[in-house]
Scaffold this motif. Structure first.
Motif, PDB file in Angstrom:
ATOM      1  N   ALA A 114       8.459  23.083  32.007  1.00  0.00           N
ATOM      2  CA  ALA A 114       8.672  23.571  30.549  1.00  0.00           C
ATOM      3  C   ALA A 114       7.739  23.036  29.831  1.00  0.00           C
ATOM      4  CB  ALA A 114       9.939  23.432  29.968  1.00  0.00           C
ATOM      5  N   LYS A 115       6.935  23.821  29.009  1.00  0.00           N
ATOM      6  CA  LYS A 115       5.992  23.340  27.824  1.00  0.00           C
ATOM      7  C   LYS A 115       6.442  23.215  26.474  1.00  0.00           C
ATOM      8  CE  LYS A 115       2.052  25.355  30.074  1.00  0.00           C
ATOM      9  NZ  LYS A 115       1.100  26.270  30.013  1.00  0.00           N
ATOM     10  N   ILE A 116       6.133  22.291  25.723  1.00  0.00           N
ATOM     11  CA  ILE A 116       6.595  22.079  24.344  1.00  0.00           C
ATOM     12  C   ILE A 116       6.096  23.244  23.666  1.00  0.00           C
ATOM     13  CG2 ILE A 116       6.745  20.804  22.351  1.00  0.00           C
ATOM     14  CD1 ILE A 116       6.001  18.162  24.025  1.00  0.00           C
ATOM     15  N   SER A 117       6.925  23.836  22.567  1.00  0.00           N
ATOM     16  CA  SER A 117       6.858  25.000  21.813  1.00  0.00           C
ATOM     17  C   SER A 117       6.953  24.441  20.174  1.00  0.00           C
ATOM     18  CB  SER A 117       7.578  26.295  22.235  1.00  0.00           C
ATOM     19  OG  SER A 117       9.029  25.939  22.144  1.00  0.00           O
ATOM     20  N   GLY A 118       7.512  23.322  20.170  1.00  0.00           N
ATOM     21  CA  GLY A 118       7.727  22.800  18.879  1.00  0.00           C
ATOM     22  C   GLY A 118       8.523  21.580  18.815  1.00  0.00           C
ATOM     23  N   ASN A 119       8.362  20.846  17.814  1.00  0.00           N
ATOM     24  CA  ASN A 119       9.095  19.541  17.604  1.00  0.00           C
ATOM     25  C   ASN A 119       9.326  18.875  16.179  1.00  0.00           C
ATOM     26  OD1 ASN A 119       6.152  18.640  18.184  1.00  0.00           O
ATOM     27  ND2 ASN A 119       7.245  16.776  17.010  1.00  0.00           N
ATOM     28  N   GLN A 120      10.163  18.279  15.843  1.00  0.00           N
ATOM     29  CA  GLN A 120      10.122  17.878  14.486  1.00  0.00           C
ATOM     30  C   GLN A 120      10.966  16.617  14.404  1.00  0.00           C
ATOM     31  OE1 GLN A 120       9.066  19.016  11.587  1.00  0.00           O
ATOM     32  NE2 GLN A 120       9.356  17.170  11.084  1.00  0.00           N
ATOM     33  N   LEU A 121      10.372  15.419  13.816  1.00  0.00           N
ATOM     34  CA  LEU A 121      10.953  14.061  13.818  1.00  0.00           C
ATOM     35  C   LEU A 121      11.686  13.915  12.552  1.00  0.00           C
ATOM     36  CD1 LEU A 121       7.693  11.877  14.896  1.00  0.00           C
ATOM     37  CD2 LEU A 121       9.144  13.383  16.566  1.00  0.00           C
ATOM     38  N   SER A 122      12.597  13.165  12.515  1.00  0.00           N
ATOM     39  CA  SER A 122      13.196  12.970  11.128  1.00  0.00           C
ATOM     40  C   SER A 122      13.748  11.370  11.162  1.00  0.00           C
ATOM     41  CB  SER A 122      14.298  13.740  10.757  1.00  0.00           C
ATOM     42  OG  SER A 122      15.371  13.300  11.774  1.00  0.00           O
ATOM     43  N   GLU A 123      14.453  10.764  10.363  1.00  0.00           N
ATOM     44  CA  GLU A 123      14.698   9.511  10.402  1.00  0.00           C
ATOM     45  C   GLU A 123      16.083   9.221  10.995  1.00  0.00           C
ATOM     46  OE1 GLU A 123      14.053   7.024   6.693  1.00  0.00           O
ATOM     47  OE2 GLU A 123      13.306   8.921   6.055  1.00  0.00           O
ATOM     48  N   ASP A 124      16.718  10.423  11.618  1.00  0.00           N
ATOM     49  CA  ASP A 124      18.319  10.028  12.025  1.00  0.00           C
ATOM     50  C   ASP A 124      18.324  10.752  13.470  1.00  0.00           C
ATOM     51  OD1 ASP A 124      18.024  12.594  11.112  1.00  0.00           O
ATOM     52  OD2 ASP A 124      20.028  12.457  10.280  1.00  0.00           O
ATOM     53  N   LYS A 125      16.996  11.647  13.897  1.00  0.00           N
ATOM     54  CA  LYS A 125      17.021  12.400  14.840  1.00  0.00           C
ATOM     55  C   LYS A 125      15.855  13.269  15.195  1.00  0.00           C
ATOM     56  CE  LYS A 125      19.064  16.734  13.176  1.00  0.00           C
ATOM     57  NZ  LYS A 125      19.175  16.138  11.716  1.00  0.00           N
ATOM     58  N   THR A 126      15.509  13.602  16.441  1.00  0.00           N
ATOM     59  CA  THR A 126      14.144  14.263  16.593  1.00  0.00           C
ATOM     60  C   THR A 126      14.803  15.727  17.371  1.00  0.00           C
ATOM     61  OG1 THR A 126      12.813  12.683  16.649  1.00  0.00           O
ATOM     62  CG2 THR A 126      12.274  14.152  18.204  1.00  0.00           C
ATOM     63  N   ARG A 127      14.399  16.628  17.143  1.00  0.00           N
ATOM     64  CA  ARG A 127      14.390  17.983  18.207  1.00  0.00           C
ATOM     65  C   ARG A 127      13.054  18.145  18.754  1.00  0.00           C
ATOM     66  NH1 ARG A 127      11.646  22.092  16.242  1.00  0.00           N
ATOM     67  NH2 ARG A 127      11.763  22.522  13.853  1.00  0.00           N
ATOM     68  N   VAL A 128      13.228  18.776  20.143  1.00  0.00           N
ATOM     69  CA  VAL A 128      11.969  19.209  20.850  1.00  0.00           C
ATOM     70  C   VAL A 128      12.553  20.627  21.364  1.00  0.00           C
ATOM     71  CG1 VAL A 128      10.380  18.742  22.581  1.00  0.00           C
ATOM     72  CG2 VAL A 128      11.785  16.931  21.684  1.00  0.00           C
ATOM     73  N   ASP A 129      11.449  21.687  21.097  1.00  0.00           N
ATOM     74  CA  ASP A 129      11.727  22.995  21.649  1.00  0.00           C
ATOM     75  C   ASP A 129      10.789  23.119  22.796  1.00  0.00           C
ATOM     76  OD1 ASP A 129      13.244  23.404  19.525  1.00  0.00           O
ATOM     77  OD2 ASP A 129      11.547  24.700  18.332  1.00  0.00           O
ATOM     78  N   PHE A 130      11.288  23.784  23.766  1.00  0.00           N
ATOM     79  CA  PHE A 130      10.705  23.943  25.217  1.00  0.00           C
ATOM     80  C   PHE A 130      10.712  25.480  25.677  1.00  0.00           C
ATOM     81  CE2 PHE A 130      12.585  19.663  25.340  1.00  0.00           C
ATOM     82  CZ  PHE A 130      11.259  18.893  25.991  1.00  0.00           C
ATOM     83  N   SER A 131       9.570  25.900  26.022  1.00  0.00           N
ATOM     84  CA  SER A 131       9.607  27.302  26.550  1.00  0.00           C
ATOM     85  C   SER A 131      10.181  27.509  27.863  1.00  0.00           C
ATOM     86  CB  SER A 131       8.087  28.111  26.423  1.00  0.00           C
ATOM     87  OG  SER A 131       7.248  26.875  27.426  1.00  0.00           O
ATOM     88  N   LEU A 132      11.289  27.782  27.905  1.00  0.00           N
ATOM     89  CA  LEU A 132      12.002  27.747  29.231  1.00  0.00           C
ATOM     90  C   LEU A 132      13.129  28.730  28.975  1.00  0.00           C
ATOM     91  CD1 LEU A 132      12.155  25.959  31.656  1.00  0.00           C
ATOM     92  CD2 LEU A 132      13.991  24.586  30.452  1.00  0.00           C
ATOM     93  N   GLU A 133      13.097  29.624  30.268  1.00  0.00           N
ATOM     94  CA  GLU A 133      14.147  30.729  30.073  1.00  0.00           C
ATOM     95  C   GLU A 133      15.598  30.070  30.455  1.00  0.00           C
ATOM     96  OE1 GLU A 133      13.269  33.868  32.895  1.00  0.00           O
ATOM     97  OE2 GLU A 133      11.412  34.211  32.056  1.00  0.00           O
ATOM     98  N   GLU A 134      15.807  29.338  31.607  1.00  0.00           N
ATOM     99  CA  GLU A 134      17.079  28.628  31.856  1.00  0.00           C
ATOM    100  C   GLU A 134      16.995  27.306  31.665  1.00  0.00           C
ATOM    101  OE1 GLU A 134      19.523  30.619  32.698  1.00  0.00           O
ATOM    102  OE2 GLU A 134      18.384  32.390  32.844  1.00  0.00           O
ATOM    103  N   PHE A 135      18.390  26.700  31.128  1.00  0.00           N
ATOM    104  CA  PHE A 135      18.362  25.327  30.944  1.00  0.00           C
ATOM    105  C   PHE A 135      19.729  24.686  31.455  1.00  0.00           C
ATOM    106  CE2 PHE A 135      18.352  21.332  28.776  1.00  0.00           C
ATOM    107  CZ  PHE A 135      17.142  21.009  28.353  1.00  0.00           C
ATOM    108  N   ASP A 136      19.512  23.790  32.367  1.00  0.00           N
ATOM    109  CA  ASP A 136      20.689  23.114  32.901  1.00  0.00           C
ATOM    110  C   ASP A 136      21.146  22.012  31.982  1.00  0.00           C
ATOM    111  OD1 ASP A 136      22.375  21.719  34.288  1.00  0.00           O
ATOM    112  OD2 ASP A 136      21.197  21.493  36.241  1.00  0.00           O
ATOM    113  N   ARG A 137      22.308  22.231  31.166  1.00  0.00           N
ATOM    114  CA  ARG A 137      22.825  21.380  30.271  1.00  0.00           C
ATOM    115  C   ARG A 137      23.159  20.047  30.985  1.00  0.00           C
ATOM    116  NH1 ARG A 137      24.014  23.766  25.278  1.00  0.00           N
ATOM    117  NH2 ARG A 137      23.227  26.123  25.049  1.00  0.00           N
ATOM    118  N   GLU A 138      23.906  20.322  32.288  1.00  0.00           N
ATOM    119  CA  GLU A 138      24.571  18.994  32.907  1.00  0.00           C
ATOM    120  C   GLU A 138      23.388  18.004  33.279  1.00  0.00           C
ATOM    121  OE1 GLU A 138      27.611  18.487  33.312  1.00  0.00           O
ATOM    122  OE2 GLU A 138      27.867  20.325  32.006  1.00  0.00           O
TER     123      GLU A 138
END
Length: 235
Positions: A114-138
């Protein structure tokens, strides 16, 4: 303008001269260590000091190749000598999040492609977006454990500025070639040996051991080919 954060992410104070002031709020300096909001990393905050008066820096942005410091009080003028002081606790927290983001992204890319399609840092958490059709939450806990292993190994993080042609010999950088206009002659490359090597203009820690352990606490679908992962530092 000399952008001091590019060569020294740990610089907390600096001296500069005011080159221009717009509407008494937007201050341009001849050099700065204040990081402007870019690439998912929030801007720095802190103070500019001049003649015994403190001017809070509440925003920093880049426009037309210049860095503008938004101050919370008027009074600065062209030619003033100032001392800039970064809110270090905030900057250092964001530095650690930024490097952790590189590690997690590299591990997920290695495992899934998967490639990164976006991200955002903050002082209490960070999110990262991935270009991916399926995601194994486990699998998220396994990725988390691998990130924390990299942190425990205390791997040095290096920052190099390379000429364009040299940087484009790096496979992970040449993939972003179209994102760099022809006038960009030098590219800043962040390397975590054996883990990640990417073009990046943000601030980073010197070793992975400076980062607290992370926990991946949320994952969600954001569209057909977009998966979003949230992580934060453990207490």
């Amino acid at each position: 303008m000399e952008e001091l954060y590019f060569r020294d992410c740990y610089l907390r104070e600096f001296d500069a001269v005011v080159e221009n002031v717009i509407d008494e709020r937007y201050v341009m300096l001849d050099r700065t260590a204040f990081y402007p909001e870019a690439g998912g990393q929030p801007h720095d905050t802190g103070f500019l000091y001049c003649a015994g008066k403190a001017y809070p820096v509440t925003g920093v942005r880049r426009s037309d190749g210049r860095v503008y410091h938004e101050v919370g009080a008027g009074g600065l003028k062209e030619g003033d000598a100032v001392q800039g002081v970064i809110d270090w606790d905030r900057r250092y927290l964001l530095m650690r999040y930024h490097t952790a983001c590189h590690i997690l992204s590299a591990i997920i890319h290695s495992e899934t492609g998967a490639k990164i399609s976006g991200n955002q840092l903050s002082e209490d958490k960070t999110r990262v977006d991935f270009s991916l059709e399926e995601f194994d939450r486990e699998q998220l806990k396994a990725y988390e454990a691998k990130v924390n292993d990299v942190i425990d190994r205390n791997i040095p993080v290096t920052i190099e500025t390379m000429d364009r042609e040299e940087a484009f010999r790096i496979p992970s950088v040449v993939k972003l070639k179209d994102a760099f206009p022809p006038e960009v002659l030098c590219i800043r490359v962040i390397t975590i040996p054996g883990i990640d090597r990417q073009a990046c203009g943000g601030t980073h820690v010197a070793t992975t051991g400076e980062i607290p352990h992370i926990e991946v606490f949320k994952a969600e679908n954001k569209g057909k080919n977009n998966r979003r992962v949230y992580f934060r530092f453990r207490e």
